[in-house]
Design a protein around this motif. Structure first.
Motif, PDB file in Angstrom:
ATOM      1  N   GLY A 146       0.778  -1.231   0.000  1.00  0.00           N
ATOM      2  CA  GLY A 146       0.000   0.000   0.000  1.00  0.00           C
ATOM      3  C   GLY A 146       0.810   1.283   0.000  1.00  0.00           C
ATOM      4  O   GLY A 146       1.981   1.311  -0.393  1.00  0.00           O
ATOM      5  N   THR A 147       0.176   2.339   0.494  1.00  0.00           N
ATOM      6  CA  THR A 147       0.788   3.674   0.532  1.00  0.00           C
ATOM      7  C   THR A 147       0.477   4.341   1.870  1.00  0.00           C
ATOM      8  O   THR A 147      -0.319   3.835   2.661  1.00  0.00           O
ATOM      9  CB  THR A 147       0.243   4.570  -0.597  1.00  0.00           C
ATOM     10  N   HIS A 148       1.087   5.499   2.083  1.00  0.00           N
ATOM     11  CA  HIS A 148       0.760   6.337   3.239  1.00  0.00           C
ATOM     12  C   HIS A 148       0.650   7.779   2.765  1.00  0.00           C
ATOM     13  O   HIS A 148       1.163   8.141   1.704  1.00  0.00           O
ATOM     14  CB  HIS A 148       1.813   6.199   4.347  1.00  0.00           C
ATOM     15  N   ILE A 271       2.401   8.204  -0.809  1.00  0.00           N
ATOM     16  CA  ILE A 271       3.751   7.692  -0.998  1.00  0.00           C
ATOM     17  C   ILE A 271       3.710   6.169  -0.846  1.00  0.00           C
ATOM     18  O   ILE A 271       3.140   5.660   0.127  1.00  0.00           O
ATOM     19  CB  ILE A 271       4.725   8.272   0.050  1.00  0.00           C
ATOM     20  N   PRO A 272       4.291   5.414  -1.791  1.00  0.00           N
ATOM     21  CA  PRO A 272       4.251   3.949  -1.676  1.00  0.00           C
ATOM     22  C   PRO A 272       5.103   3.436  -0.515  1.00  0.00           C
ATOM     23  O   PRO A 272       6.171   3.986  -0.217  1.00  0.00           O
ATOM     24  CB  PRO A 272       4.812   3.478  -3.023  1.00  0.00           C
ATOM     25  N   ASN A 273       4.613   2.388   0.133  1.00  0.00           N
ATOM     26  CA  ASN A 273       5.361   1.755   1.223  1.00  0.00           C
ATOM     27  C   ASN A 273       6.324   0.723   0.643  1.00  0.00           C
ATOM     28  O   ASN A 273       6.104  -0.491   0.740  1.00  0.00           O
ATOM     29  CB  ASN A 273       4.389   1.080   2.199  1.00  0.00           C
ATOM     30  N   THR A 274       7.385   1.218   0.029  1.00  0.00           N
ATOM     31  CA  THR A 274       8.351   0.324  -0.624  1.00  0.00           C
ATOM     32  C   THR A 274       9.779   0.536  -0.143  1.00  0.00           C
ATOM     33  O   THR A 274      10.686  -0.140  -0.619  1.00  0.00           O
ATOM     34  CB  THR A 274       8.305   0.518  -2.154  1.00  0.00           C
ATOM     35  N   ASP A 275       9.982   1.459   0.793  1.00  0.00           N
ATOM     36  CA  ASP A 275      11.336   1.703   1.314  1.00  0.00           C
ATOM     37  C   ASP A 275      11.782   0.564   2.232  1.00  0.00           C
ATOM     38  O   ASP A 275      10.972  -0.057   2.928  1.00  0.00           O
ATOM     39  CB  ASP A 275      11.375   3.018   2.103  1.00  0.00           C
ATOM     40  N   ASP A 276      13.080   0.314   2.235  1.00  0.00           N
ATOM     41  CA  ASP A 276      13.696  -0.626   3.168  1.00  0.00           C
ATOM     42  C   ASP A 276      13.016  -1.992   3.149  1.00  0.00           C
ATOM     43  O   ASP A 276      12.744  -2.603   4.178  1.00  0.00           O
ATOM     44  CB  ASP A 276      13.655  -0.049   4.593  1.00  0.00           C
ATOM     45  N   MET A 277      12.718  -2.474   1.940  1.00  0.00           N
ATOM     46  CA  MET A 277      12.081  -3.780   1.801  1.00  0.00           C
ATOM     47  C   MET A 277      12.916  -4.742   0.968  1.00  0.00           C
ATOM     48  O   MET A 277      12.447  -5.831   0.639  1.00  0.00           O
ATOM     49  CB  MET A 277      10.689  -3.633   1.167  1.00  0.00           C
ATOM     50  N   ALA A 307       3.357  -8.133  -7.524  1.00  0.00           N
ATOM     51  CA  ALA A 307       2.940  -7.018  -6.669  1.00  0.00           C
ATOM     52  C   ALA A 307       1.526  -6.605  -7.043  1.00  0.00           C
ATOM     53  O   ALA A 307       1.097  -6.753  -8.199  1.00  0.00           O
ATOM     54  CB  ALA A 307       3.890  -5.827  -6.801  1.00  0.00           C
ATOM     55  N   ALA A 308       0.800  -6.099  -6.058  1.00  0.00           N
ATOM     56  CA  ALA A 308      -0.588  -5.703  -6.278  1.00  0.00           C
ATOM     57  C   ALA A 308      -0.946  -4.534  -5.377  1.00  0.00           C
ATOM     58  O   ALA A 308      -0.393  -4.371  -4.296  1.00  0.00           O
ATOM     59  CB  ALA A 308      -1.521  -6.888  -5.998  1.00  0.00           C
ATOM     60  N   GLY A 309      -1.888  -3.726  -5.839  1.00  0.00           N
ATOM     61  CA  GLY A 309      -2.420  -2.655  -5.017  1.00  0.00           C
ATOM     62  C   GLY A 309      -1.751  -1.314  -5.221  1.00  0.00           C
ATOM     63  O   GLY A 309      -1.008  -1.096  -6.180  1.00  0.00           O
ATOM     64  N   ASP A 310      -2.000  -0.413  -4.277  1.00  0.00           N
ATOM     65  CA  ASP A 310      -1.549   0.970  -4.418  1.00  0.00           C
ATOM     66  C   ASP A 310      -0.043   1.093  -4.527  1.00  0.00           C
ATOM     67  O   ASP A 310       0.463   2.059  -5.107  1.00  0.00           O
ATOM     68  CB  ASP A 310      -2.047   1.808  -3.237  1.00  0.00           C
ATOM     69  N   CYS A 311       0.721   0.142  -3.985  1.00  0.00           N
ATOM     70  CA  CYS A 311       2.182   0.231  -4.065  1.00  0.00           C
ATOM     71  C   CYS A 311       2.675   0.092  -5.502  1.00  0.00           C
ATOM     72  O   CYS A 311       3.834   0.372  -5.792  1.00  0.00           O
ATOM     73  CB  CYS A 311       2.853  -0.808  -3.176  1.00  0.00           C
ATOM     74  N   THR A 312       1.791  -0.327  -6.424  1.00  0.00           N
ATOM     75  CA  THR A 312       2.158  -0.392  -7.839  1.00  0.00           C
ATOM     76  C   THR A 312       1.803   0.886  -8.584  1.00  0.00           C
ATOM     77  O   THR A 312       2.223   1.068  -9.726  1.00  0.00           O
ATOM     78  CB  THR A 312       1.463  -1.580  -8.537  1.00  0.00           C
ATOM     79  N   GLY A 313       0.986   1.745  -7.983  1.00  0.00           N
ATOM     80  CA  GLY A 313       0.572   2.984  -8.643  1.00  0.00           C
ATOM     81  C   GLY A 313      -0.396   2.778  -9.787  1.00  0.00           C
ATOM     82  O   GLY A 313      -0.683   3.710 -10.543  1.00  0.00           O
TER      83      GLY A 313
END
Length: 464
Positions: A146-148, A271-277, A307-313
């Motif tokens: 997702g995102t924040h 902002i996508p939740n993709t940092d530090d992953m 990948a799926a959802g908002d983290c893909t934009g």
């Protein structure tokens, strides 16, 4: 048995888990906060619950037009909003929905781990819990984190007066004067809802009209409605900073003007939740905004990683996230799958009136991307609309000129989210205007105007 590890329990994640389990996978889902993700806890479920309450207030406000009277001057004066009770119900429903998802996953045999997951290469996930850290080997991984809310350094939320949309559900009192910064979907929806609930609302929009990403005709109707109801829409205005002064907030615009209110909602993107992953290290390519790049069956650039959802934009809707998750698992586990087709996706803006769209758009028509004709029919002439005192809204259809096939549509109306379905069905099945309009509709009904719009496109000079 295929080992499937899913990181993130939002719609993309839990729907993927259910499909993977159904197809015989050994499924583990890792979720850091609660099942349902932001969609259930802080986004779709709570916001639409709040909006449902606002819709009732809108109905009460129009009661006088229908000949109903209260003890005071208007029935609206007899009703007060207890925001603490409203938000308590909102939070309770969100938690209940999360529990329902947990029951579904448990019944499907999915192992759920409360913790944070990150990739350790494309075939393993390292899970950090409160008490431990361990590694899960995987044949297939799906990321759905997702995102924040985007936060500006000059407008730091404090959770009391300066707020993101995730913090609104803890307010106990209705904002006296709410300044909403950002006129996209989130900003417009909350501006509409709080206006209906009784707050004085100021909407700061950097564009000429609200909802710059939506159909322009629809956006203009909504802005006109906002302004007729007394909302102040500050077009072509951009916030420079937001500061708190006691029980007030001060929004300073880039041109030096200042707007004062009791509260400020910052709705300036995600902002996508993709940092530090460990994504990049595992071979997962991100775009410049940090969103995960995927194809139409949800594959990333790393083998075995989806990948799926908002983290893909990709079209940030819960329905799209869920479908991305399903398609990813269908593909990964060898089932039949049709690539995602965004032209078949229905979307809705839950303002008053609502704006629903599907398929081909006015912007594409104006750009010459597809030779199509359009027809627009105002709802004001619809008999059911007259009965319900509906004065704003329209039906718009986009049709291929030679075949008469319906390729898109816009509905601006109360409950447009329900009315868009027949148009979406027509787009999905490539139905012609003649096939569509020959189907009986109830009289009187708002849906009758959709069929009437289709009939108008039967003219020989328009469809052949």
């Amino acid at each position: 048995m295929t080992r499937v590890v899913i990181v993130g329990g939002g719609p993309g994640g839990y729907e993927a888990a259910l499909v993977a389990s159904q197809l015989g996978g050994e499924v583990t889902l890792v979720e850091e906060v609660a099942l349902g993700g932001a969609s259930v806890l802080t986004d779709a479920v709570p916001s639409k619950t709040l909006i449902a309450t606002a819709d009732v207030m809108d109905t009460i406000r129009t009661a006088e037009t229908l000949g109903l009277r209260g003890r005071e001057e208007s029935p609206f004066d007899d009703v007060e909003v207890d925001l603490a009770a409203v938000n308590q119900r909102v939070r309770a429903l969100a938690k209940a929905q999360s529990r329902d998802i947990a029951k579904q996953l448990s019944a499907a045999g999915v192992t759920v781990i409360a913790g944070r997951g990150r990739l350790d290469g494309p075939d393993a996930v390292v899970v950090s819990t409160e008490d431990d850290e361990f590694r899960l080997d995987a044949d297939v991984v799906l990321i759905s984190t997702g995102t924040h809310p985007r936060v500006l350094s000059s407008a730091r939320p404090d959770g009391e007066r300066i707020l993101t949309w995730t913090q609104l559900y803890h307010l106990d009192e209705l904002p006296e004067r709410l300044i909403v910064v950002g006129s996209g979907v989130t900003g417009a929806e909350f501006a509409s809802a709080y206006d209906a609930l009784g707050s004085e609302v100021v909407l700061v929009s950097s564009r000429e009209t609200v909802l710059p990403g939506e159909d322009n005709d629809a956006a203009r109707v909504l802005q006109d409605v906002f302004e007729k109801r007394g909302m102040q829409v500050m077009a072509k205005s951009r916030a420079e900073s937001v500061e708190r002064e006691g029980d007030e907030v001060v929004v300073t615009l880039t041109d030096g003007r200042q707007v004062r209110g009791s509260h400020c909602l910052m709705a300036v993107g995600s902002i996508p939740n993709t940092d530090d992953m460990g994504l990049v290290e595992a071979g997962v390519e991100l775009d410049e905004g940090g969103f995960i790049k995927v194809d139409r069956v949800s594959r990333t650039t790393a083998p075995g990683v989806y990948a799926a959802g908002d983290c893909t934009g990709v079209f940030m809707l819960a329905s799209v996230a869920a479908m991305q998750g399903r398609k990813g698992m269908w593909h990964a586990l060898g089932d039949a799958v049709e690539p995602l087709d965004l032209k078949k996706v229905s979307s809705n803006v839950f303002t008053s009136p609502e704006i629903a769209t599907v398929g081909f758009t006015q912007r594409q028509l104006d750009a010459g991307e597809l030779p199509a004709k359009s027809v627009t029919l105002a709802l004001a002439g619809n008999p059911r609309a007259k009965m319900q005192a509906i004065t704003d809204g329209f039906i718009k259809l986009f049709v291929l000129p030679l075949t008469g096939i319906i390729v898109g549509g816009v509905v601006v109306a109360p409950k447009a989210s329900e009315l868009i379905f027949p148009v979406a069905l027509a787009c999905s099945t490539r139905m012609t205007v003649d096939e569509f309009s020959s189907t009986f509709t109830v009289y009187p009904s708002l849906s009758g105007s959709i069929a009437e719009a289709a009939r108008k496109m039967h003219r020989r000079d328009q469809v052949g």
